[in-house]
Design a protein around this motif. Sequence first.
Motif, PDB file in Angstrom:
ATOM      1  N   SER A 133      -5.388   2.905  -1.824  1.00  0.00           N
ATOM      2  CA  SER A 133      -5.564   1.734  -1.965  1.00  0.00           C
ATOM      3  C   SER A 133      -5.256   1.489  -4.368  1.00  0.00           C
ATOM      4  O   SER A 133      -5.161   0.620  -4.562  1.00  0.00           O
ATOM      5  N   ARG A 191      -7.667   7.667   1.605  1.00  0.00           N
ATOM      6  CA  ARG A 191      -7.247   6.042   1.592  1.00  0.00           C
ATOM      7  C   ARG A 191      -7.918   5.690   0.399  1.00  0.00           C
ATOM      8  O   ARG A 191      -7.329   4.222  -0.062  1.00  0.00           O
ATOM      9  N   MET A 230       1.000  -1.563  -0.037  1.00  0.00           N
ATOM     10  CA  MET A 230       0.297   0.633  -0.004  1.00  0.00           C
ATOM     11  C   MET A 230       0.982   1.379   0.270  1.00  0.00           C
ATOM     12  O   MET A 230       2.161   1.250   1.000  1.00  0.00           O
TER      13      MET A 230
END
Length: 198
Positions: free
Chosen positions: A123, A119, A1
């Motif tokens: 991803s 977020r 990530m």
Amino acid sequence: MRELVYYVAVSLDGYIAGPDGQFDGFLGEGDHMRSLTERFGDAIPTDIATALDIPQPGTMFDTVLMGWNTYAVGLDAGVASPYRHLRQVVFSRTRTTADIPGDTDGITLTSENPVDVVRRLKSEPGSAIWLCGGGSLASALGEEIDRLALKRNPVLFGAGIPLFEPGAYAPRDLDEVGTTVFESGVVFSEYVHTERRS
């Protein structure tokens, strides 16, 4: 990530800009410049990097996040797209693209919750995400910051824009993962959240 990296210059008393938003007290010359430029060339405005022939391969950062006030520093200098080599995301609850004179190509202006944006970006595939500033945005994203990369300058501002707003988020333990002391007086240190250290 992908990592969210808060890479920023800061005074010894914890400010990323002075009382009037000025940052000219930070050292622009010295032995720290070459070392940091080699690693963080992606964090230099496109026009300056081009003029100085500094490579910007996008291997460190491919995205930059800014609050409106940080972004507006470039507007005041007539630059509507300061980091054209990066994906640029500007956060504002009140501004629209009508407030940007000139070409907005490459700029995403959003009023969306910064945490949701980060977020989603994390991803996606790519290089690290650079949190350029400012203090309010950093405070909103405190829980999402994976790495602090601080250029501590030998200067005291006394007041101004803090690195983080007081009480902005719950305390977290940090691990120091590297510090370099330069003859210029700049001390570059990196920290990661203890629970996120691999």
